[in-house]
Structure formats: structure tokens, C-alpha cells
Design a protein around this motif. Structure first.
Motif, PDB file in Angstrom:
ATOM      1  N   LYS A   1      14.698   6.784   4.419  1.00 34.00           N
ATOM      2  CA  LYS A   1      13.230   7.085   3.777  1.00 34.00           C
ATOM      3  C   LYS A   1      13.240   6.794   2.430  1.00 34.00           C
ATOM      4  O   LYS A   1      12.166   6.159   1.766  1.00 34.00           O
ATOM      5  CB  LYS A   1      12.807   8.510   4.142  1.00 34.00           C
ATOM      6  N   GLU A   2      14.289   7.149   1.752  1.00 26.31           N
ATOM      7  CA  GLU A   2      14.107   7.046   0.239  1.00 26.31           C
ATOM      8  C   GLU A   2      13.980   5.237  -0.107  1.00 26.31           C
ATOM      9  O   GLU A   2      13.261   5.047  -0.808  1.00 26.31           O
ATOM     10  CB  GLU A   2      15.617   7.463  -0.345  1.00 26.31           C
ATOM     11  N   ILE A   3      14.804   4.611   0.571  1.00 26.64           N
ATOM     12  CA  ILE A   3      14.889   3.205   0.431  1.00 26.64           C
ATOM     13  C   ILE A   3      13.662   2.505   0.765  1.00 26.64           C
ATOM     14  O   ILE A   3      13.206   1.913  -0.048  1.00 26.64           O
ATOM     15  CB  ILE A   3      15.981   2.430   1.264  1.00 26.64           C
ATOM     16  N   SER A   4      13.177   2.880   1.915  1.00 26.27           N
ATOM     17  CA  SER A   4      11.929   2.342   2.207  1.00 26.27           C
ATOM     18  C   SER A   4      10.863   2.694   1.216  1.00 26.27           C
ATOM     19  O   SER A   4       9.894   1.757   0.635  1.00 26.27           O
ATOM     20  CB  SER A   4      11.267   3.024   3.596  1.00 26.27           C
ATOM     21  N   LYS A   5      10.670   4.039   0.913  1.00 24.37           N
ATOM     22  CA  LYS A   5       9.552   4.428  -0.226  1.00 24.37           C
ATOM     23  C   LYS A   5       9.646   3.625  -1.583  1.00 24.37           C
ATOM     24  O   LYS A   5       8.813   2.872  -1.971  1.00 24.37           O
ATOM     25  CB  LYS A   5      10.028   6.039  -0.564  1.00 24.37           C
TER      26      LYS A   5
END
Lengths: 553, 553
Positions: free
Chosen positions: A503-507
Motif C-alpha cells: 500500500k505504502e509503495i503504491s501510494k
């Protein structure tokens, strides 16, 4: 203008096992020999059947005079419904073969409009330029034929699938006299079955299985349950004979076993007195020692009769102490583990099982080396083309022909799609036609192709990770997500950290793009996918399929 | 208080092929025999290895005195790194076996802290109550041993994997004298290899392969490329001997082949004069008729040496006219098709290939019926427990022992997890311990389980359909979507109508729910999923995995 020429066009079955179909073309006449399926490889996930691509036939529809069947095995008749739906040609074959085709056409709801033309062994069908003679041969299904195709340029002899059995169950031997007579007349081209060319010596007679069966039956105390190929009517006959000899009634179990035994009995290929046939539903009304059950599932197929009985999921039959199971078949390559699984399960249940590793209870229906040598020696063809086999078999059949004295330049090891063209100049093999396969999956024919299969393989290997994010299309900010769902990748409870990191990387990746005003969703999705894939591989050494989805709201 | 008792606890390898590991427990001492892996079944998508669940050992960590290895095959040593990471016990084995273990521990970076204890054949390790003697046996890997375990209650003889070869390559025969001596002393329990119990007669000597190889080598003109099991050092030796006899240099290709040949040469198990060894990189510097390449890939593995050469993707070796390939191995059940594919490809490239169907170039390393009878007759155990085999093998080994005169109640056909407990009251087999498997996928051990595999199988079969919709969390209306993405389901261009219909159905279903104020997303997702699944099955007879995702914005 083209010179007079005769073309042999393999559309399937060369350099592969199964999917046998060959076109013979002379001037404006084409005949089709067989129309078979092959079974999907293990990595063709979800595919039910593989059928030949018949584009060449569709493009030459107006020339086609009919289909001529050598015998009723799936790899020779299984694709007929799919072919007839596109080209409604007459189909010639012996009665049993057509009886089996009929069943298929009924299932596909096209029996009424089909043109099935029964022929007797020995009969000849005359077309304008071509004549086709049906010559009886022995094989693991009754009523098999070789085909002699008389053309203005000479005779083609196509053996179909065959063996030489001097004591065949139905007394109908491979017609060596006729082959010898053709040899004397002069055969232009021999096309012969290569399946067993790597086996030395001579195949065993089907009759020897009958003797083994009777010996086994003589000692059995409880029920006997025999699994075999539903199409092997000679085997069925021998199981029935052994049953009658030891006063056992016979019940058939499994859809194809019930269908084919019925067809075979109706047409007079399987002889069992009425009073010996019982319905599988009534099996429990008889004492165990008076019952034989003939069932499907000899390949360990999880949904077929034998497996269902073994695992206790058969509708009607459950294992009893004293049951004796016989698997009267060889595992087809690739099925060994399935068969072994069923055997293990039956032993666990405490019953006895007899199978090929222990007793001689199966023989092959294909000619071994010495039988092939006999046919070559009788027929003495001008040209030879090995058929029915993987490349290794075609190659060894070529070697065999050369050892018997043929000139290497008269032997043609072709593969599916390569045309053998005979003209007065000799033989040309440089032409090819379009061939290929179509996958049948559920109702669909051809709507699953290599891309779909590649995706299935990728999904199978490491599962998938879907990332969803909603973006405001006015000001290009993230309004919801990214949310992540995974399937087939990793246990969710183990994966919490990993999913949070995804999630973090995508964000980060999305925000980075939006800042740079990269508003091409395809570009943005690619950068998310790449970063996530990279992270996941580094973290787990796995490559799940990563699908970013962007919703504009 | 418990009575004095001796427990044999199979944690793997019974009723299955591979994953051999057994605990022997007496009072406060446990020893572990072997620690093997098994290979994943075809439907364990994405799984690299299967290792035994050793919960029982972890719960009894303090009792464990060490691991005793019979030989260096993967199904006996492959799980050792995973086990030692959890329980750092001493590991006893012969030098070659430990040499192979060492390689594994290096790869896992745990060699330094591991306690490898080399033993010589004939040596005995003394613990407090137990003594373990290593007895030499012949098998398809050098330096194999049976283990005699001396306990206060009697002797257990565990054969390991073995055969009886009166002309072994290294002169080190299965020590029949020692077994006879133990038999005379009295053996409480025999545990013996059941792999080949269904094969009649006596296995063939490894030496006969050497003769076949020399005959083949004598006629070869070009390079010889032999694929075999990397661990079969005797075979390697014979290939080397044939090469030297015909003045060929030897190069090893493939990671495991290079590793194991190096270990074997360093430890003195493989004897090749230095001047005959060449680097695979230098192969092209020598005339073809002076080169032998020994490579991995005898099972047709797509990424191994042989396949790479066949398909032209090998880094260093490309096919030359005149090359002769030898596949000196049997296909393990399940690998037949892969092996056949490689053979076909090699023939297509115009080179010659010799394999098991054509020549006797492989023998089994496991005892056949007559060899097993010999061991039973020498050892004359009080109790017998067949090991190493599927259930069918254990069952037939039981039958063999009974035919040789053992009482049925003295023979114990157990499966993994069933404890054989011997006390002065006799034998009790009613206890079980927790056993199972862990899947290794990439770096992860045990984070892929049955649910993940079920999802992978579902995805593989018919692909997936993901439906995304964004819902306004204030007024519960759809603000974007439903969007649909599919993978592995159907060609997108064929599927437009279907996908539009899926959108429509999803929209209707969501609106219907929202109208009824069903705001439980799980309920809503379920109704979307069910309606879509129903439509797709009806339309295509397929069951793709359907994943509805709802974004609240």
C-alpha cells in the motif's frame, strides 16, 4: 498450370500423440481421414480438449468429398462434432465407429443434419477420381480399418492404428492377404502407425489377457470390479466371458462405459446373454461372488468410477471387504501418479488390487517392431511416411524402413502442416499449410488462446495482488485506497506487513506521478506495478501477477 | 509412570515417496534418521519443495541427541537446512553424505554453526542408552549406509535405501555378513526399503551399464553428451571410465553436476585423472571425438542442462551434427512427458539420442523382491515394519514378509505419524503424533498453505474476474464503475459482450442492495459475486474466480 499432383496434408497427428487428421487431395477432390482430439498438457490449465485447426479445409470446402474413419478412438473421432458444425461432409466408417460418432453428434445436437454413411469392411467407396477401400485390421477397439486410397497416380495405404494378432477375440484379423495383394499391385505410398516402433519383438495377443482374467476370476471370493478403457470392447467381452464362466452377473458403471457397452451390444460387437446383464443400481441384490462390475476410471481420473469407489463418493457402489479390483489398462504417460493414488487408496481400504505391475492384464493395440516389419515387407511401397507418433517414433519408424531396404530419399518424416506432394517429377515436401490447435474450455472453442493460458500459468504460479485506488479527476488527488487484495500469494495473516508495505509503495508511486503531472493512467499503473513487483520479489522471491486499478471519481 | 518402551515415530516417508524422516525414542533420548524433502505434486502450483512438519521434534527438543543419515539423496537430506535452523543437533553421516549436506548448509548460510560429524562405515556412535552402527550398503549414490540401532530393548535394523550388487563399482558391497551376524544376535525390528517390492527377480548390477556405455562409446564419432542424476557418482565414474578408454576429455555441465562431481573428486569417491577433466567453457577447444559432457536434466527439467542444449538456450553448448546424446536415467513417474519432449527436440535437430526404451543404460538403486527376501532371511527379525514407499509398496512388502514365514501380527504397515511402540507387553500402534508438510515457495517456508494453493488452483483453472466499484459513503450511490478486469478467463476481444453484461449485472445488484439499504459490504460483495458467477457459468460453463472490490469515497 499446375502439374497433376497428389497431396497428402497432415493437419494433425504427426510429431504428436493424438489429434489425428489428414487430408488427401487430388485435383478438385479432398478426402479427410479421421478427425481426432488430443488431451491438454498439464500446463494447459482449464482446457478440456484440444482440437485441430481446420482452416485449410475451410478454405477448400468446395473440394471436400467426405471424411473416412479408421476407428472409433477419441484421438481419431473426438473432433468430428466441431468439424461437422463447420463443414457438413458425409462421414464414412464401419458400424461401431459410426455408432460412437452418433453418440457424440447427439450430445452436440447435430445428429439429425449429419450424413453418416456406414460401410462394411472390404467395401469400397467411389468418388470421381478417388476410391477408398476399407480393410479390416485388429486394434484395441473393434471394427478398425486401414484405408487403401486408389488415385490416378497410384495407391496410398494408410494403416490406421493396428496390431497383428493371430488370435483376435472377434476372429477378425488384420487382413494381411489384402495388404499382400496391394503390395503385389504396387503401393505408391505407405502411411503406417508408429506408436510402438520403439518396442522390440511382437505384441501379445489380446486373448492372453482372457486367460489371465479367468485365472484371477477362478480364485475370487467377493465382487470383482474391473476398470478398463470403455472403448476396448474386446476386453469387455473377455471380462464378460470370464464372468459368465464363473457365474457372475455383469454391471457397467460410468457414463462412457454404459454408453459404449450399449452401442456395442446393440450393434452385435459385444455378446452377453441378457440374463447376465444387471443394472448397476441392482448390484447389491446379488451375492458378492456373483457380481462383476466393469467401470471407467482406469487412468485414475478423479471424477471417474474407479476413483469414486475408492474414495467413497460413488453414488451406488461402496467398497466391501473381499472386493477384488483389477485395473486392466496401462497408465497413459502423465497419468501414473493418478493411477498410483487410486491403488494406494484401495489397499488402504483393505481390498486387493491387481494391476499391470503385478499381472499381465493389459496389452497394447499398436504393432511392435516385428509387426511393422511384416507390413513393410508385404506392402513394399515406393514411398513411406510414418504417421501417428511423436517425432521420436516417426524417426525410428523411418530408420526401420531404411533398415528394411528402403532408400532414405523415399522415406518422409514430416510433421503436422508439411505437405507431401507427389507428381511425375517425384516428391516435394517444401510446401506447408496453416495448422494449429484450438482449445475447448467449457462451451467456448478457441476463445482461450496462448495469452489466456499464459495468464493462467502466471496466476497459478504465485497468485495475484490487485491494488485499487480512487483518484479525484478534478484535482488529481487520491481520494480512497490504495486497497490491496491478494489471492494465491501468501497467507493473509503472515502477509500483513507485506500488504501494508505494498500500500505504502503504491501510494508513494502514485503521488510521485501525480506531482509530476503524469496523468496517463497506463504509465502510472506501470510504475506502480513495477515497484510493487520489485519489492515483492526481493522480499519473497515470488512473482505474483500485480494488477493496479485506478478509479476516477 | 510409563513402562519402559521404545518408540519408532515416522515423521515422513511412509505411504509416500520422499520426505524420509524417522525419530527413534527411548526414555529421554531421541535420534532422528534422515531429513528429506519431497517434490511437489503437479497441483501444488508454485511450490518449490515440500518439507516435513517437525512439530514433534520441536516439542521434544531437549531429548534430541542427533541426526543420523543413511545417504545423500534429496529425499533423505534435502530438509536438513530447514530442520537445523530450528534444532541445531549434531549430524552424523559418511563423508560423501556430509559433503553434500555441507553444500546445502553453505547455501543457507548456516554451515559455520552446524555440527557435522563424519563417520566411517562400520563405525558405531554411542549415546547414553542408544548405540548407532553404520553398515555399508550399495545404492545409486556412493557411501550409503544401513543403521543398526542398539537399544536396551533390542536391535533395530534400518536398511536405508539399498540394493544388492555383487559387482559394485567401488567394491563396497551391501554388508551381508554384518546383517547375518545381527540376525544371529537377534534383531528386534527390521525397517526395510520397499520401493521396488513390486519388481520380481533381482536388480541388475550397475556394472552392466558400464559395459553398455563402452559399447556405445566405441562407435561414437562426435561429442557424447550424457545426462544423468548428479548424485549417481558410480554412474559418473563409469561414464568417465568409458571416456578415458576412448580418449575423451570430460566436462561437467549444470550446477548440481559441477558441485557434486567436485565434492566427489575432492573426497576421493570419483576418480578421474586431472588431465581428463576440462572446463565446460573450453569444450570447443577440443575435437568433437575427444569430448564427453556429463550434464543435468535427465528428467527433462526445462531449466536444466539437457533441455537448454536441446532448445538452443544453453550458455555454452550448442548442438553440433554428429553429437550423440545419452539419457542415462529413468523418468521418475510424472516426468515422462518432459523427457519425451526433450528426446523429440533432439531428434528434430538431427542428432542421435539413446535412452532407456532403446538400450539398457539405467538400473535402479533399490532392491527387487529376491534381494528383499535375502535380507529378511538373513536378519530374521522379531518385528517388521516396511518403510520408504507408497502404501501399495508397504502392503506388498508386508505380504512378502508374511510369505517368508512372519506372523501377520508381527508385521506393521504404518503410515507417517503412526507410532510403533514396543514395550514388554508387545507392540502398540494406536498412538499418533502430529505430522504434516510445509511448502517452500521462494524464501517463504510454510506461508503457502492449503488455502493459498486452493486459490492458485482456482485461478489456474478459469482465471479471474475483478469488479471494482466506487461508492459514495455519504449517500450510498455509485460514483464510479463498476469496472471489470479479467485475466486468464477469455480473450478480451471475444469477451466484450460478456464483460459489458458483467458490468450491468454488478450495477443492478449493487443498486438493488443500496435501495434496500444493505450497507454491509460483505453481503453486497457476496451478492455481486454470486450473480456474476451464475451468469458466467451459464454463458461459458466456466468458473473464474470473481472478486468484487468496493471503494468508499
Amino acid at each position: 498450370m499446375d502439374k497433376e499432383s497428389l497431396k497428402v496434408i497432415p493437419l494433425g497427428g504427426l510429431g504428436e500423440i493424438g489429434k489425428n487428421i489428414t487430408a488427401i487431395e487430388y485435383k478438385d477432390e479432398i478426402i479427410v481421414i479421421d478427425g481426432g482430439i488430443s488431451f491438454p498438457d498439464e500446463d494447459m490449465y482449464g482446457v478440456d480438449l484440444v482440437i485441430p485447426d481446420i482452416r485449410y479445409l475451410l478454405e477448400n470446402k468446395n473440394k471436400i468429398k467426405g471424411m473416412f474413419l479408421t476407428h472409433g478412438h477419441e484421438d481419431h473421432i473426438g473432433a468430428i462434432p466441431y468439424i461437422l458444425k463447420q463443414i457438413n461432409m458425409p462421414v464414412y466408417g464401419t458400424r461401431l465407429t459410426l455408432g460412437l460418432v452418433e453418440n457424440k453428434l447427439k450430445e452436440h445436437n447435430i445428429l439429425r443434419e449429419s450424413k453418416l454413411k456406414p460401410v462394411r469392411t472390404g467395401q469400397t467407396i467411389k468418388l470421381e477420381n478417388l476410391k477408398i477401400e476399407f480393410i479390416g485390421v485388429t486394434h484395441s477397439i473393434a471394427d478398425s480399418c486401414a484405408l487403401a486410397i486408389y488415385t490416378p497416380m497410384g495407391i496410398i495405404l494408410h494403416t490406421g492404428d493396428f496390431k497383428i494378432d493371430y488370435t483376435p477375440i472377434d476372429g477378425r484379423m488384420t487382413n494381411l492377404n489384402r495388404m499382400a495383394a496391394l503390395g503385389k499391385k504396387g503401393v505408391l505410398l505407405l502411411m503406417a502407425d508408429s506408436t510402438n516402433v520403439e518396442r522390440q519383438g511382437h505384441s501379445i495377443s489380446e486373448k492372453s489377457i482372457g486367460e489371465t482374467l479367468k485365472r484371477i476370476f477362478s480364485g475370487a471370493q467377493g465382487r470383482i470390479i474391473v476398470a478398463t478403457f470403455a472403448s476396448n470392447i474386446h476386453r469387455m467381452q473377455q471380462i464378460a466371458d470370464a464372468s459368465i464362466a464363473y457365474n457372475r452377473k455383469i454391471a457397467f458403471s460410468g457414463r462412457s462405459m454404459e454408453n459404449i457397452s450399449e452401442v456395442a451390444m446393440n450393434l452385435g460387437y459385444l455378446h452377453v446373454p441378457d440374463e447376465y446383464i444387471i443394472d448397476i443400481k441392482d448390484v447389491n441384490k446379488y451375492p458378492s461372488e456373483e457380481v462383476t462390475i466393469i467401470t471407467t476410471g482406469s487412468q485414475g481420473e478423479p471424477m471417474a468410477g474407479l476413483s469414486r469407489i475408492a474414495y467413497g463418493s460413488h453414488r451406488l457402489i461402496s467398497i466391501q471387504p473381499g472386493d477384488l479390483f483389477i485395473i486392466s489398462a496401462s497408465p497413459i504417460p502423465g497419468n501414473d501418479k493418478l493411477v498410483s493414488r487410486v491403488i494406494n487408496q484401495l489397499f488402504r481400504k483393505g481390498v486387493d488390487v491387481i494391476y499391470e505391475d503385478l499381472e499381465e492384464i493389459h496389452v497394447s493395440g499398436h504393432a511392435y517392431q516385428e509387426e511393422l516389419k511384416l507390413i513393410h515387407s508385404l506392402v513394399k511401397p515406393k514411398y513411406f511416411m510414418p504417421v501417428h507418433g511423436e517425432y521420436r517414433h516417426l524417426k525410428h519408424h523411418r530408420d526401420l524402413a531404411i533398415k528394411l531396404g528402403m532408400k532414405p530419399e523415399s522415406v518422409f518424416t514430416l510433421e503436422t502442416g508439411q505437405v507431401l506432394e507427389i507428381s511425375e517429377d517425384g516428391v516435394n515436401t517444401s510446401k506447408t499449410v496453416h495448422t494449429g490447435v484450438l482449445f475447448v474450455d467449457g462451451i467456448g472453442v478457441g476463445d482461450v488462446g496462448n495469452i489466456v493460458l499464459r495468464d493462467r500459468r502466471d496466476l497459478a504460479k504465485d497468485g495475484m495482488v490487485t491494488i485499487v485506488v480512487a483518484i479525484n479527476k478534478e484535482n488529481y488527488s487520491i481520494v480512497a485506497g490504495p486497497d490491496v487484495i491478494t489471492r494465491g500469494f501468501i497467507y493473509a495473516r503472515e502477509a500483513e506487513d507485506i500488504i501494508n508495505k505494498v500500500k505504502e509503495i503504491s501510494k508513494e508511486e502514485i503521488e510521485r506521478c501525480l506531482e509530476k503531472e503524469i496523468l496517463e493512467w497506463q504509465v502510472l499503473k506501470n510504475s506502480v506495478r513495477k515497484s510493487v513487483e520489485h519489492f515483492l520479489y526481493h522480499k519473497t522471491k515470488r512473482n505474483p501477477s500485480v494488477f493496479p486499478i485506478i478509479m476516477e471519481v
